[in-house]
Scaffold this active site. Structure first.
Site, PDB file in Angstrom:
ATOM      1  N   SER A 197       0.828  -1.207   0.000  1.00 39.78           N
ATOM      2  CA  SER A 197       0.000   0.000   0.000  1.00 39.78           C
ATOM      3  C   SER A 197       0.866   1.262   0.000  1.00 39.78           C
ATOM      4  O   SER A 197       2.013   1.256   0.426  1.00 39.78           O
ATOM      5  CB  SER A 197      -0.910   0.029   1.227  1.00 39.78           C
ATOM      6  OG  SER A 197      -1.714  -1.122   1.300  1.00 39.78           O
TER       7      SER A 197
HETATM    8  N1  SAH Z   1      -0.685  -5.078   4.075  1.00 40.96           N
HETATM    9  C1  SAH Z   1       0.082  -5.369   2.879  1.00 40.96           C
HETATM   10  C2  SAH Z   1      -0.594  -4.939   1.583  1.00 40.96           C
HETATM   11  C3  SAH Z   1      -1.716  -5.779   1.307  1.00 40.96           C
HETATM   12  S1  SAH Z   1      -2.303  -5.938  -0.332  1.00 40.96           S
HETATM   13  C4  SAH Z   1       1.462  -4.757   2.937  1.00 40.96           C
HETATM   14  O1  SAH Z   1       1.759  -4.027   3.879  1.00 40.96           O
HETATM   15  O2  SAH Z   1       2.247  -5.045   2.033  1.00 40.96           O
HETATM   16  C5  SAH Z   1      -3.664  -6.982   0.092  1.00 40.96           C
HETATM   17  C6  SAH Z   1      -3.287  -8.388   0.499  1.00 40.96           C
HETATM   18  O3  SAH Z   1      -4.468  -9.045   0.910  1.00 40.96           O
HETATM   19  C7  SAH Z   1      -2.711  -9.226  -0.641  1.00 40.96           C
HETATM   20  O4  SAH Z   1      -1.493  -9.792  -0.258  1.00 40.96           O
HETATM   21  C8  SAH Z   1      -3.789 -10.296  -0.863  1.00 40.96           C
HETATM   22  O5  SAH Z   1      -3.262 -11.528  -1.299  1.00 40.96           O
HETATM   23  C9  SAH Z   1      -4.401 -10.389   0.504  1.00 40.96           C
HETATM   24  N2  SAH Z   1      -5.748 -10.950   0.550  1.00 40.96           N
HETATM   25  C10 SAH Z   1      -6.740 -10.833  -0.362  1.00 40.96           C
HETATM   26  N3  SAH Z   1      -7.860 -11.480   0.056  1.00 40.96           N
HETATM   27  C11 SAH Z   1      -7.561 -12.023   1.270  1.00 40.96           C
HETATM   28  C12 SAH Z   1      -8.296 -12.822   2.198  1.00 40.96           C
HETATM   29  N4  SAH Z   1      -9.560 -13.194   1.970  1.00 40.96           N
HETATM   30  N5  SAH Z   1      -7.666 -13.192   3.344  1.00 40.96           N
HETATM   31  C13 SAH Z   1      -6.381 -12.825   3.611  1.00 40.96           C
HETATM   32  N6  SAH Z   1      -5.639 -12.077   2.749  1.00 40.96           N
HETATM   33  C14 SAH Z   1      -6.215 -11.684   1.596  1.00 40.96           C
END
Ligand code: SAH
Length: 215
Positions: free
Chosen positions: A64
């Protein structure tokens, strides 16, 4: 990995920029100034690590934008010792911000490749959240209740399970919406069956994925 004076300088500028944009929680700003964000990115993007932008981290996901990380974290009102659940581990950067602020962090990722990569990487740079492979819609019932829960992907709706897994007085921060734009939503749990809801502007996240896309 090298954290040079140049990187540290770029981080200071980034923090100044985020502060100018309205973030006031000094502990959030300090965490962002401390953590080498360039460690979390593919080498081809190194020079961009300290621009206020999201970047690809593989498996179709992004780390993000720093301002967004700061904004969500500020809404959580993190106190030392808070037990925090993060949905969407991704690169692990957000989890490290929470750890830097003294939280105990549990984080869930549903993409196996990212989960394995981040689980191996974070201890190498001395950050040790508890990382789980699973579907964040379900939360982490075994470890509930939590003081704070943060969802770092766009949720089409607010999962009830997550509100259930909050302590009374606890805070859930979740971007809600489906069509590429989400409203940053803060839920404050006021009693076992009741909560207060606030909206904090529009953001753009990758979508929270359901069971179907499990790999
Ligand atoms: N917090 C992260 C950025 C997240 S991007 C950072 O600091 O880098 C969103 C993330 O959510 C992705 O890695 C994606 O694979 C994950 N994601 C999507 N759906 C999800 C779910 N149902 N449960 C857990 N993770 C999920």
């Amino acid at each position: 990995m090298l954290d040079s004076f140049k990187h540290k300088g770029l981080r200071k500028n980034l923090v100044q920029h985020i502060r100018k944009n309205g973030i006031t929680d000094e502990n959030v700003l300090k965490a962002i100034e401390t953590i080498p964000r360039h460690f979390f990115m593919d080498s081809s993007f190194l020079e961009f690590a300290y621009e206020d932008k999201p970047f690809p981290i593989g498996s179709g996901q992004t780390i993000s934008q720093p301002y967004t990380v700061a904004f969500q974290t500020e809404l959580l009102k993190i106190k030392k010792g808070d037990k925090v659940l993060e949905i969407g581990t991704g690169s692990g950067y957000q989890a490290c911000v929470l750890l830097e602020m003294g939280a105990r962090v549990f984080t869930v990722e549903r993409q196996k490749k990212l989960y394995l990569k981040t689980k191996k990487f974070l201890p190498e740079i001395n950050y040790n959240p508890k990382i789980f492979y699973g579907d964040g819609y379900k939360g982490l019932p075994t470890f509930a209740p939590f003081d704070k829960i943060i969802v770092t992907a766009g949720a089409p709706y607010i999962p009830d399970t997550l509100i259930e897994q909050l302590k009374i007085g606890g805070i859930l921060v979740v971007p809600v919406g489906s069509s590429g734009i989400q409203i940053m939503t803060r839920i404050i749990k006021t009693s076992k069956n009741d909560y207060k809801k606030e909206e904090h502007g529009a953001f753009r996240f990758v979508p929270l994925l359901g069971d179907k896309a499990y790999d």
